[in-house]
Write a protein that holds these residues in place. Sequence first.
Motif, PDB file in Angstrom:
ATOM      1  N   TRP A  10       0.816  -1.209   0.000  1.00  0.00           N
ATOM      2  CA  TRP A  10       0.000   0.000   0.000  1.00  0.00           C
ATOM      3  C   TRP A  10       0.850   1.260   0.000  1.00  0.00           C
ATOM      4  O   TRP A  10       2.029   1.244   0.290  1.00  0.00           O
ATOM      5  N   PHE A  11       0.166   2.345  -0.347  1.00  0.00           N
ATOM      6  CA  PHE A  11       0.730   3.683  -0.182  1.00  0.00           C
ATOM      7  C   PHE A  11       0.330   4.162   1.200  1.00  0.00           C
ATOM      8  O   PHE A  11      -0.716   3.767   1.736  1.00  0.00           O
ATOM      9  N   LEU A  21       4.667   7.546   1.087  1.00  0.00           N
ATOM     10  CA  LEU A  21       5.464   6.359   1.375  1.00  0.00           C
ATOM     11  C   LEU A  21       4.817   5.147   0.718  1.00  0.00           C
ATOM     12  O   LEU A  21       3.620   5.157   0.417  1.00  0.00           O
ATOM     13  N   ALA A  22       5.606   4.099   0.516  1.00  0.00           N
ATOM     14  CA  ALA A  22       5.090   2.816   0.035  1.00  0.00           C
ATOM     15  C   ALA A  22       5.544   1.748   1.019  1.00  0.00           C
ATOM     16  O   ALA A  22       6.601   1.872   1.632  1.00  0.00           O
ATOM     17  N   THR A  49      -1.206   3.552  -8.522  1.00  0.00           N
ATOM     18  CA  THR A  49      -1.269   2.182  -9.020  1.00  0.00           C
ATOM     19  C   THR A  49      -0.258   1.335  -8.264  1.00  0.00           C
ATOM     20  O   THR A  49       0.893   1.742  -8.074  1.00  0.00           O
ATOM     21  N   ILE A  50      -0.704   0.164  -7.847  1.00  0.00           N
ATOM     22  CA  ILE A  50       0.192  -0.844  -7.292  1.00  0.00           C
ATOM     23  C   ILE A  50       0.125  -2.025  -8.251  1.00  0.00           C
ATOM     24  O   ILE A  50      -0.932  -2.630  -8.431  1.00  0.00           O
ATOM     25  N   ASP A  51       1.246  -2.313  -8.896  1.00  0.00           N
ATOM     26  CA  ASP A  51       1.292  -3.237 -10.025  1.00  0.00           C
ATOM     27  C   ASP A  51       2.022  -4.523  -9.659  1.00  0.00           C
ATOM     28  O   ASP A  51       3.210  -4.500  -9.365  1.00  0.00           O
ATOM     29  N   GLY A  60       5.455  -2.829  -8.420  1.00  0.00           N
ATOM     30  CA  GLY A  60       5.657  -1.439  -8.833  1.00  0.00           C
ATOM     31  C   GLY A  60       4.634  -0.508  -8.212  1.00  0.00           C
ATOM     32  O   GLY A  60       3.437  -0.789  -8.224  1.00  0.00           O
ATOM     33  N   PHE A  61       5.109   0.595  -7.660  1.00  0.00           N
ATOM     34  CA  PHE A  61       4.240   1.634  -7.095  1.00  0.00           C
ATOM     35  C   PHE A  61       4.333   2.844  -8.015  1.00  0.00           C
ATOM     36  O   PHE A  61       5.428   3.395  -8.213  1.00  0.00           O
ATOM     37  N   TYR A  62       3.203   3.255  -8.575  1.00  0.00           N
ATOM     38  CA  TYR A  62       3.155   4.326  -9.561  1.00  0.00           C
ATOM     39  C   TYR A  62       2.287   5.467  -9.055  1.00  0.00           C
ATOM     40  O   TYR A  62       1.259   5.239  -8.419  1.00  0.00           O
TER      41      TYR A  62
END
Length: 110
Positions: A10-11, A21-22, A49-51, A60-62
């Motif tokens: 999560w963010f 933060l991620a 987006t969490i990919d 991937g955190f976008y």
Amino acid sequence: TFDSVAEMAWFRLEGNSLALLAETDDATTDRDDQATGITLVADTYYHFTIDFTQGTSAIGFYVDDSLVVTLNATALTTSMLMQPFVAIQKSTGTGSQSITVDQIRVTGVR
């Protein structure tokens, strides 16, 4: 507390800071409070987006379609049922926080 959740990606915003933060946790390795290099601006819409398409070793955190951090959580499995959620946590003070969510979409679920 959110830090006690054992399986997640999560963010997060911490305290009154807008520094994004991620985090990932796969019940084996906990990666709390990883800097994304993004500081949000109040009253601004963002696309988060969490990919997982590259697998759990490269989540991937976008933000607005730009990759901001990649984390791994290789002990996550398809049997660990997870779901999207949005939350605001307030510890003290008289101010009130708010968030506007326009859309939540989950794709590519196996």
